[in-house]
Design a protein around this motif. Structure first.
Motif, short mmCIF file in Angstrom:
data_model
loop_
_atom_site.label_atom_id
_atom_site.label_comp_id
_atom_site.label_asym_id
_atom_site.label_seq_id
_atom_site.Cartn_x
_atom_site.Cartn_y
_atom_site.Cartn_z
N ALA A 128 3.07 6.53 1.73
CA ALA A 128 3.66 7.83 1.42
C ALA A 128 2.90 8.96 2.11
CB ALA A 128 3.68 8.04 -0.10
N GLN A 129 1.57 8.86 2.12
CA GLN A 129 0.78 9.90 2.79
C GLN A 129 1.11 9.95 4.28
OE1 GLN A 129 -3.19 8.63 1.77
NE2 GLN A 129 -3.19 9.72 -0.20
N LEU B 108 1.69 13.52 -4.91
CA LEU B 108 2.21 12.81 -3.73
C LEU B 108 3.69 12.49 -3.89
CD1 LEU B 108 1.72 11.46 -1.02
CD2 LEU B 108 0.93 9.41 -2.25
N ARG B 109 4.11 12.12 -5.09
CA ARG B 109 5.54 11.87 -5.30
C ARG B 109 6.35 13.15 -5.09
NH1 ARG B 109 9.42 8.67 -7.10
NH2 ARG B 109 11.14 9.57 -8.29
N VAL C 297 2.64 6.37 -7.86
CA VAL C 297 1.62 7.08 -7.08
C VAL C 297 1.31 8.38 -7.81
CG1 VAL C 297 2.45 6.07 -4.92
CG2 VAL C 297 3.34 8.29 -5.67
N PRO C 298 0.23 9.06 -7.47
CA PRO C 298 -0.08 10.35 -8.11
C PRO C 298 1.11 11.31 -8.00
CG PRO C 298 -1.95 9.60 -6.81
CD PRO C 298 -0.82 8.65 -6.51
N GLU C 299 1.32 12.10 -9.03
CA GLU C 299 2.50 12.97 -9.07
C GLU C 299 2.53 13.99 -7.93
OE1 GLU C 299 3.05 14.67 -12.92
OE2 GLU C 299 3.93 12.81 -13.71
N SER D 250 5.47 0.77 -8.10
CA SER D 250 4.07 1.09 -7.79
C SER D 250 3.88 2.60 -7.86
CB SER D 250 3.69 0.56 -6.40
OG SER D 250 3.91 -0.82 -6.30
N MET E 204 8.15 3.25 -5.18
CA MET E 204 7.38 4.01 -6.17
C MET E 204 7.76 3.67 -7.60
SD MET E 204 6.98 7.84 -4.55
CE MET E 204 5.93 8.14 -3.12
N HIS F 220 0.85 -1.19 0.00
CA HIS F 220 0.00 0.00 0.00
C HIS F 220 0.89 1.25 0.00
CE1 HIS F 220 -2.80 -3.10 1.35
NE2 HIS F 220 -3.79 -2.31 1.00
N LYS G 133 0.84 4.12 -1.69
CA LYS G 133 0.22 5.45 -1.66
C LYS G 133 -0.09 5.86 -0.23
CE LYS G 133 -3.84 8.06 -3.21
NZ LYS G 133 -5.10 8.02 -4.00
N THR H 108 6.60 13.75 -1.40
CA THR H 108 7.50 12.79 -0.76
C THR H 108 8.95 13.17 -0.99
OG1 THR H 108 5.84 11.05 -1.14
CG2 THR H 108 8.06 10.34 -0.56
#
Length: 828
Positions: free
Chosen positions: A533-534, A572-573, A568-570, A566, A563, A528, A530, A576
């Motif tokens: 990362a959150q 969020l990347r 993740v939305p940009e 897997s 990542m 998981h 995403k 991070t």
């Protein structure tokens, strides 16, 4: 009316003097003895004599040595004159450390206590490991040893609890949190802890190390570099380190025969009756009961935890019923435990037996609560244990529902049966204030942190409950709910780290470290990414504020690596990368940080995310300030400020204004710098950003000092100091001490100036970080202070210098604030 005897020859007077010498109130001593306060009050007033059993407990609680006890017991029952007892010394200064007062007496361990304290006093055993099976009482024994040796270590006795830590790499971090050590940018956290301990004379207790044995090289490094340090370790297995001494803790001594008189005196039987009488005051020891309890204690192999669990059931059953239930269930309770060592089977039986006596709802709740690591709140229990399981069928066919009232009632029942404990240690250990006045902000924080009740579970019980949850087919579902809850909770907490309650939320985040680590581990192990990362991004500010740089970077590096497989939305990347870069350059890894920031900036630009771009440019600007590249720093922070205002992001605006102020000040533009600092201060006040207010006040204090407005400089630095002490923000606190030292020097108070200046230097040395831009600005003031030092007699300077380096941080803050109603005790 009969006059109360109150002479130096009276037993009550002696007890009162001894109690005060130990800095105990009547309420505290009575609680330890397990008697009413009025009973102790009568003893001290010579209105009654203690029974022989009460006198034994009194001797234990008054920390009498083995040599002192016979005379004390004889005086207690009137067979010896009290005048022949050595008169206790007057109360001395409070000792320091984080050992909490035990709630119960320690029974049947006199020989072990004497042997262990002798080992440590000899100084030959610098590393002593207490080994033995689970539930044998290693922790309780180690804590009592620490309490008895408090006066023999200049820098105190400190307990590092490791039961909830699962990663051996986190042992230095856990020790650093207890000791108040922060990570250095040019040193690993383990090296920072070793540097801190190198100059101390301390006993450090490391509790429950058996599952973290790969961390033993850290202990070896401490032994090699810290000559004044002694380690007392509890572990089910020895560490196999050079120089290690092992002390095997055996179960309590069991009765040698069934003779009631012999049975009644056995430590295991005495432990059962003391704990049972705490639950049922009307329970009395009879010859028949003594024999029955002796038989039960043999079934439980003399393990203190097993005996205490059995004694906790006395509110429901008679002693005879307890014995019958244990006998009937013995074969069933040991099924599946044949591979355990014989001494562990008794504990397994005791836990399984207690579990079997619970209602179905209580069993389900106990199993699900085992998902928490290091404690939990009732709200967390409500969310994690109830909501996802309404009308839920599990793969094994097990079906269970729990309503909110059932959880509240269930927690209360589990507490009542000693399967859960109220956890009051977090706030007491982390926010102990010694020698402070009643207006200390840390005391207010302590009170606020205690306002939310937390609960914890013994690790042995937790292991058993986890197996039950696995057998029910619930483990993965409960772990998922736990991770989802803490991911949401962490984001809510992070949102409050810029507001007026940020100190409280930092404390709450620290209390939930075990749960947050468990959530991140599960999210990464199950893919998981995403949500992981959150959660990690939400924890970025916490890791930075409390100096957990290496740990934060490890989590974020794992997430960034995953990542690639897997995506993740940009947004969020980008976030991070920015959070990871912030931790990297705070550690001095500017090259890695700049690479991540460049990638993050490109992503934010593509997304037209002005707030994100402002944060990245601020980080890049900070790096340039750190390099003393003022023109580039001004350019980057002007750009950051423009974007932050376009995004209407007050926190980003505040940061850019602060950086611009320092860059301008370091190039000599004081008026421009003051304008930026004033604007930042007003904004921090408007949004309730406590740390921002503290930083701004310190910055304005430097400006006032430069202008020669000493009174204003002192006022601003002292207010900043209060807020920094509340937040645990030691870097800005050190700056405030420097400002106040320079102000004292300017006012002619050289003694105060030297104490504060040296206290600040010692704090900087302990932090192991590169000083902020103040190092450029303060050089002239430091030179002036050195000139004033040379005008005074060397012995006076040496005394002040030494005092500044040895007084505790709380006391140093009190000194800097000018508190007149408290003493300023030294570390020694």
């Amino acid at each position: 009316m009969t006059a109360t005897v109150n002479t130096t020859d009276s037993f009550g007077y002696w007890v009162r003097r001894r109690r005060k010498a130990l800095d105990l109130t009547q309420e505290e001593l009575a609680q330890r003895m397990g008697c009413a306060v009025v009973t102790l009050r009568k003893i001290e007033a010579d209105e009654r004599r203690p029974s022989w059993q009460m006198a034994e407990r009194l001797a234990q609680c008054l920390a009498l040595s083995e040599a002192e006890r016979p005379g004390f017991m004889a005086a207690a029952v009137g067979k010896r004159a009290t005048a022949r007892l050595p008169l206790p010394r007057e109360p001395g200064p409070k000792l320091h450390g984080n050992l909490l007062s035990p709630m119960t007496s320690l029974i049947g361990r006199a020989a072990e206590l004497s042997a262990i304290t002798d080992y440590l006093r000899s100084k030959e055993a610098r590393l002593l490991t207490l080994t033995g099976p689970m539930g044998v009482g290693k922790t309780r024994l180690a804590v009592e040893v620490g309490r008895r040796l408090l006066t023999e270590y200049r820098d105190g006795v400190w307990l590092v609890t490791l039961a909830a830590v699962q990663d051996p790499a986190l042992v230095p971090s856990t020790a650093a949190t207890v000791l108040g050590v922060r990570e250095a940018r040019d040193r690993t956290l383990a090296q920072s802890v070793a540097d801190f301990l190198a100059q101390t004379e301390m006993l450090l207790i490391l509790d429950n190390l058996e599952h973290l044995l790969p961390a033993t090289p850290f202990l070896s490094a401490l032994m090699a570099g810290c000559p004044g340090l002694q380690l007392l370790v509890t572990s089910r297995a020895r560490l196999h380190l050079y120089g290690e001494h092992e002390f095997v803790v055996s179960p309590l001594r069991l009765p040698d025969s069934d003779d009631p008189a012999v049975a009644a005196g056995a430590p295991a039987v005495r432990l059962f009756f003391e704990r049972a009488q705490a639950a049922r005051a009307d329970l009395r020891l009879t010859p028949a009961l003594a024999s029955t309890v002796a038989t039960m204690c043999r079934r439980l192999d003399g393990l203190p935890l097993a005996i205490e669990l059995a004694a906790a059931r006395i509110k429901l059953f008679s002693v005879q019923e307890l014995h019958q239930r244990l006998e009937r269930r013995s074969l069933l309770l040991n099924q599946g435990a044949a591979d355990l060592p014989p001494r562990l089977q008794g504990l397994e039986s005791a836990i399984a037996w207690s579990y079997g006596l619970l209602s179905p709802a209580e069993r389900t709740l106990l199993a699900r609560l085992a998902v928490f690591v290091g404690g939990f709140s009732l709200h967390a229990a409500d969310v994690v244990c109830a909501l996802p399981f309404t009308e839920q069928d599990f793969p094994t066919g097990h079906t269970a529902t729990l309503t909110l009232p059932e959880i509240t009632d269930g927690v209360d029942a589990l507490l009542d049966q000693s399967l859960l404990l109220r956890d009051s240690s977090q706030s007491e250990e982390r926010f102990t204030v010694m020698g402070c006045c009643g207006s200390c902000p840390r005391r207010f924080l302590c009170n606020a942190a205690q306002s939310e009740t937390r609960f914890t579970m013994l690790e042995t019980i937790r292991d058993f409950a986890l197996e039950r949850m696995q057998a029910n087919g619930e483990l993965q579902l409960v772990q998922r709910r736990h991770a989802e809850y803490f991911a949401v909770w962490a984001e809510q907490a992070a949102a409050r780290l810029h507001g007026p309650d940020q100190a409280l939320w930092l404390a709450r985040l620290e209390a939930e470290v075990g749960n947050l680590r468990a959530a991140l581990t599960w999210l990464l192990d199950t893919g998981h990414i995403k949500l992981a990362a959150q959660l990690a991004c939400a924890l970025g500010i916490f890791w930075q504020r409390h100096g957990h740089y290496s740990e934060g970077r490890r989590w974020l590096q794992q997430i960034l690596d995953r990542m690639a497989q897997s995506p993740v939305p940009e947004p969020l990347r980008a976030r991070t990368l920015q959070v990871a870069a912030t931790l990297a350059y705070r550690q001095g890894d500017q090259q890695t940080a700049q690479g991540w920031l460049a990638e993050s900036l490109d992503l934010f630009r593509a997304l037209s995310d002005y707030s994100g771009m402002a944060r990245v440019l601020f980080d890049l600007g900070w790096i340039e300030i750190d390099r003393a590249n003022w023109s580039q720093a001004i350019h980057l922070n002007h750009h950051s400020l423009t974007l932050a205002r376009s995004a209407n992001d007050p926190c980003a605006i505040y940061r850019a204004l602060t950086n611009l102020g320092w860059a301008q000040l370091c190039v000599g533009e004081e008026r421009s710098a003051a304008a930026f600092f004033d604007e930042a201060y007003a904004l921090a006040l408007e949004i309730g950003h406590t740390e921002g207010v503290a930083v701004s006040l310190a910055n304005l204090g430097w400006i006032a000092l430069r202008k020669g407005d000493i009174a204003c400089s002192i006022s601003q630095a002292q207010e900043s100091l209060r807020l920094c002490h509340l937040l645990g923000e030691q870097e800005v606190l050190a700056e405030c001490l420097e400002i106040l030292a320079f102000a004292a020097a300017a006012g002619g108070d050289t003694h105060q100036a030297i104490q504060l200046s040296d206290g600040a230097d010692a704090l900087w040395e302990g932090l192991h970080v590169t000083r902020p831009p103040t190092r450029h600005f303060a050089a002239a003031h430091a030179q002036a202070l050195e000139t004033m030092q040379r005008q005074f007699v060397d012995v006076v300077i040496d005394s002040a210098w030494r005092n500044g380096r040895t007084i505790r941080l709380d006391a140093l803050v009190a000194l800097a604030l000018g508190c007149k109603d408290i003493s300023v005790p030294a570390l020694s």
